[in-house]
Design an enzyme around this catalytic site. Structure first.
Site, PDB file in Angstrom:
ATOM      1  N   ASP A 102      80.793  42.372  22.834  1.00  0.00           N
ATOM      2  CA  ASP A 102      79.745  42.707  21.889  1.00  0.00           C
ATOM      3  C   ASP A 102      80.155  43.976  21.142  1.00  0.00           C
ATOM      4  O   ASP A 102      81.322  44.140  20.779  1.00  0.00           O
ATOM      5  CB  ASP A 102      78.418  42.852  22.643  1.00  0.00           C
ATOM      6  CG  ASP A 102      77.200  42.898  21.756  1.00  0.00           C
ATOM      7  OD1 ASP A 102      76.907  41.889  21.095  1.00  0.00           O
ATOM      8  OD2 ASP A 102      76.535  43.956  21.731  1.00  0.00           O
ATOM      9  N   TYR A 147      68.400  39.208  13.186  1.00  0.00           N
ATOM     10  CA  TYR A 147      68.102  40.248  14.180  1.00  0.00           C
ATOM     11  C   TYR A 147      68.817  41.557  13.899  1.00  0.00           C
ATOM     12  O   TYR A 147      68.262  42.642  14.140  1.00  0.00           O
ATOM     13  CB  TYR A 147      68.402  39.747  15.595  1.00  0.00           C
ATOM     14  CG  TYR A 147      69.855  39.760  15.993  1.00  0.00           C
ATOM     15  CD1 TYR A 147      70.413  40.837  16.668  1.00  0.00           C
ATOM     16  CD2 TYR A 147      70.694  38.688  15.681  1.00  0.00           C
ATOM     17  CE1 TYR A 147      71.752  40.852  17.034  1.00  0.00           C
ATOM     18  CE2 TYR A 147      72.027  38.695  16.036  1.00  0.00           C
ATOM     19  CZ  TYR A 147      72.552  39.768  16.705  1.00  0.00           C
ATOM     20  OH  TYR A 147      73.875  39.795  17.059  1.00  0.00           O
ATOM     21  N   TYR A 230      73.492  49.564  16.020  1.00  0.00           N
ATOM     22  CA  TYR A 230      73.094  48.955  14.754  1.00  0.00           C
ATOM     23  C   TYR A 230      72.921  49.928  13.594  1.00  0.00           C
ATOM     24  O   TYR A 230      72.827  49.488  12.446  1.00  0.00           O
ATOM     25  CB  TYR A 230      71.782  48.184  14.951  1.00  0.00           C
ATOM     26  CG  TYR A 230      71.929  47.066  15.946  1.00  0.00           C
ATOM     27  CD1 TYR A 230      72.644  45.911  15.627  1.00  0.00           C
ATOM     28  CD2 TYR A 230      71.389  47.161  17.230  1.00  0.00           C
ATOM     29  CE1 TYR A 230      72.804  44.888  16.546  1.00  0.00           C
ATOM     30  CE2 TYR A 230      71.537  46.132  18.147  1.00  0.00           C
ATOM     31  CZ  TYR A 230      72.252  45.003  17.803  1.00  0.00           C
ATOM     32  OH  TYR A 230      72.418  43.987  18.714  1.00  0.00           O
ATOM     33  N   HIS A 290      77.121  33.939  24.749  1.00  0.00           N
ATOM     34  CA  HIS A 290      77.333  35.361  24.455  1.00  0.00           C
ATOM     35  C   HIS A 290      77.536  36.181  25.725  1.00  0.00           C
ATOM     36  O   HIS A 290      78.084  37.278  25.682  1.00  0.00           O
ATOM     37  CB  HIS A 290      76.122  35.890  23.681  1.00  0.00           C
ATOM     38  CG  HIS A 290      76.323  37.228  23.058  1.00  0.00           C
ATOM     39  ND1 HIS A 290      77.216  37.450  22.035  1.00  0.00           N
ATOM     40  CD2 HIS A 290      75.741  38.430  23.319  1.00  0.00           C
ATOM     41  CE1 HIS A 290      77.172  38.720  21.677  1.00  0.00           C
ATOM     42  NE2 HIS A 290      76.294  39.341  22.449  1.00  0.00           N
TER      43      HIS A 290
END
Length: 312
Positions: A102, A147, A230, A290
């Protein structure tokens, strides 16, 4: 699990938690994704130690058992890289393999680009290396309810998550992000609302596992994790070398929603990802999601250990 030691290393005034197992001369550094902690690599750490490696896995600042930074809204990838280097220095480790997933793949690739003499090889789950200049814009290509777009907006995810306790947030995340479809909310819907409360956990993720994650984030909250993942930039690091020159293994789960991000599949099938990595292996786990490292640890571990042993 009871053989894993838990230590704290002070970096820039913060006590950072590091899980540690094994005594081999070759070290594997595990970097978690969002919104995970060291525990996501428990199966891989034990497998690596049993194969003769030393395995270490930090909780990033503001995650798990590590301290919160004084200004969570300013935490960045640069902080992560500096923290990792300080941890390695404190443990007198000069060279490592890095295994990441990730968003943890970005500090792994940054370390390989900036310090190739210290990185023996990189294994990433689901994230091939593509420089920012060649990376497709996911947020521009997907609807407003994507998202990442929602999590990018300061306060939006915090308010969404804040309606629930941390254990429920994690339950929803593991259900939602183990699916094959990209999480996209409707205009009048939040990301957490995409999961029906009656939906069971994936069969490979136990209630006991959920409690570990929930307890960690009851302590820390999600602000720092959201900020780093993010809202900060991974590319403003003074990087001038655009080619990763250490050996890289990318393990892709066929059922990982990330495969459906705009441009990702094309970059792989066209061979474009090979332009940015001088020694790249890319393999697929047919049923992998994932969270393939937790979903099918034996299969993942075999791929990982074969690569590590090849490049000792």
């Amino acid at each position: 699990m009871d053989q894993i030691q838990h230590n704290f290393i002070t970096v820039q005034g913060l006590k950072l938690h590091v899980a540690d197992i094994g005594t081999g001369p070759n070290v594997v550094l595990f970097l978690h994704g969002f919104p995970e902690i060291w525990y996501t690599w428990r199966h891989q750490m034990i497998a690596a130690a049993n194969a003769g490696f030393r395995a270490i896995a930090p909780d990033y600042r503001g995650h798990g058992l590590s301290d919160q930074p004084p200004e969570p809204d300013k935490a960045s990838y640069r902080d992560l890289v500096n923290d990792i280097l300080a941890i390695l220095e404190a443990l007198a480790i000069t060279k490592v393999f890095v295994v990441a997933k990730d968003f943890g793949a970005w500090p792994a690739y940054i370390l390989a680009l900036l310090y190739p003499d210290r990185i023996l090889g990189v294994v990433t789950l689901g994230v091939p290396y593509i420089p920012a200049s060649s990376r497709p814009s996911f947020t521009k290509s997907l609807p407003e309810g994507f998202y990442i777009s929602r999590f990018h907006e300061p306060g939006r995810a915090e308010a969404d998550f804040g309606r629930f306790d941390a254990t429920t947030v994690f339950r929803n995340i593991y259900i939602l992000f183990s699916r094959s479809e990209i999480p996209i909310a409707a205009e009048n819907q939040e990301i957490m609302d995409l999961v029906d409360p009656s939906t069971p956990l994936p069969p490979w993720f136990s209630e006991e596992d959920l409690k570990v994650y929930g307890a960690a984030y009851e302590r820390t909250g999600f602000q720092t994790a959201l900020q780093i993942t993010y809202r900060s930039k991974s590319d403003d690091m003074g990087i001038t070398e655009l080619i990763v020159k250490v050996p890289v293994l990318v393990i892709m789960g066929r059922k990982d929603y990330f495969n459906k991000f705009p441009g990702i599949e094309d970059s792989i099938t066209s061979g474009k990802v090979n332009e940015f990595t001088s020694d790249l292996e890319l393999v697929y786990m047919p049923e992998g999601t994932h969270f393939a490292q937790e979903q099918a640890p034996d299969q993942f571990n075999q791929l990982m250990l074969t690569f590590l042993k090849k490049h000792i």
